[in-house]
Write an enzyme that holds these catalytic residues in place. Structure first.
Site, PDB file in Angstrom:
ATOM      1  N   LYS A 128      -9.765   0.389  -1.593  1.00 40.34           N
ATOM      2  CA  LYS A 128      -9.872  -0.093  -0.211  1.00 40.34           C
ATOM      3  C   LYS A 128     -11.287   0.115   0.332  1.00 40.34           C
ATOM      4  CE  LYS A 128      -7.547   0.650   4.251  1.00 40.34           C
ATOM      5  NZ  LYS A 128      -6.550   1.515   4.919  1.00 40.34           N
ATOM      6  N   GLU A 170       0.850  -1.187   0.000  1.00 40.48           N
ATOM      7  CA  GLU A 170       0.000   0.000   0.000  1.00 40.48           C
ATOM      8  C   GLU A 170       0.891   1.244   0.000  1.00 40.48           C
ATOM      9  OE1 GLU A 170      -3.482   1.781   2.992  1.00 40.48           O
ATOM     10  OE2 GLU A 170      -1.880   0.539   3.806  1.00 40.48           O
ATOM     11  N   CYS A 177      -4.508  -3.360   3.834  1.00 37.99           N
ATOM     12  CA  CYS A 177      -4.216  -2.968   5.205  1.00 37.99           C
ATOM     13  C   CYS A 177      -5.366  -3.278   6.178  1.00 37.99           C
ATOM     14  CB  CYS A 177      -3.820  -1.494   5.235  1.00 37.99           C
ATOM     15  SG  CYS A 177      -2.767  -1.067   6.652  1.00 37.99           S
TER      16      CYS A 177
END
Length: 264
Positions: A106, A40, A142
């Site tokens: 995301k 990321e 994440c």
């Protein structure tokens, strides 16, 4: 399939970060990898402005990553930022290579541990998978790793491998949580988990950028039964590992958690 995880430490300099991607992708290709995964925020590290460098998937930064992938005949997964609504950005994973093109925004934003990612970032809306050499891969970023449903959704969509790209912030117990979570998500979904995180800036003599999460390393490749095939420390490093996606079917025959799951 031979895959590589490129545990890098990105900076504010998007051009320099492209150079790092180019170098690590070439190393991965020379090692025989078909896929190389970057973390990321590979485009620009957190702790710096993201709005001014966010660009569409056909913009110059992404186009250069695409060119590198084409020239090397390798598929690249790398974290970047694309424009969102009302001045926000999207935290995007770019997937590009010969015959492969996908992107994932995301879904779960990091409104935790004192941060409010949703103030500056628009959330994605749906899971994304892509296929390479007959193997289906799911994508996650994440904070997504704390939400098992995304990983099982990818598995139910055909994924034998889940990729997690992260810039995991330091803190008490955070390294232990990361290690636990990536192994748990492999078991939840009976997939390989390829977890690539930003390295720890302190390993190269640099401190964190303000209060933003940067990285602690600990990238790993985990089997569908939760065993780490490779587990890195904090420093920048390229790891190459062979996985057998076909083995997932035998694991699921023995441990059919997807088939046995009940929905309430």
């Amino acid at each position: 399939m031979r895959i590589a995880i490129a545990q890098i430490i990105s900076s504010a300099d998007t051009a320099a970060n492209l150079g790092i991607i180019r170098d690590y992708a070439a190393q991965a290709k020379n090692a025989g990898a078909r896929l190389v995964v970057f973390p990321e925020a590979a485009m620009r590290a957190f702790g710096h402005s993201l709005k001014d460098i966010a660009e569409p998937l056909d913009g110059p930064w992404a186009s250069e990553v695409r060119r590198v992938a084409k020239d090397l005949d390798i598929t690249i997964v790398a974290g970047m930022f694309t424009p969102g609504a009302e001045g926000r950005v999207r935290n995007t994973l770019l997937v590009t290579g010969p015959g492969v093109e996908a992107s994932y925004d995301k879904v779960h934003l990091f409104d935790a541990f004192g941060f409010t990612e949703s103030k500056t970032v628009d959330a994605g809306e749906a899971p994304v998978t892509f296929e390479l050499d007959g193997t289906v891969f799911g994508l996650a970023t994440c904070y997504d790793v704390r939400f098992p449903a995304l990983f099982t959704a990818n598995a139910n969509a055909g994924a034998h491998v889940n990729i997690v790209c992260a810039s995991w912030g330091a803190g008490e117990g955070k390294a232990e949580q990361w290690d636990l979570l990536v192994r748990a998500r492999a078991l939840d979904s009976t997939t390989f988990v390829v977890a690539c995180a930003q390295g720890d800036p302190e390993t190269v003599g640099a401190g964190p950028a303000g209060a933003a999460p940067t990285g602690i390393g600990h990238s790993a490749v985990v089997t569908p039964l939760g065993t780490a095939l490779v587990s890195l420390g904090g420093k920048p490093e390229l790891a190459v590992v062979d996985i057998d996606p076909a083995s997932v079917d035998s694991v699921r025959a023995t441990l059919p958690v997807l088939a046995n799951a009940r929905r309430f």
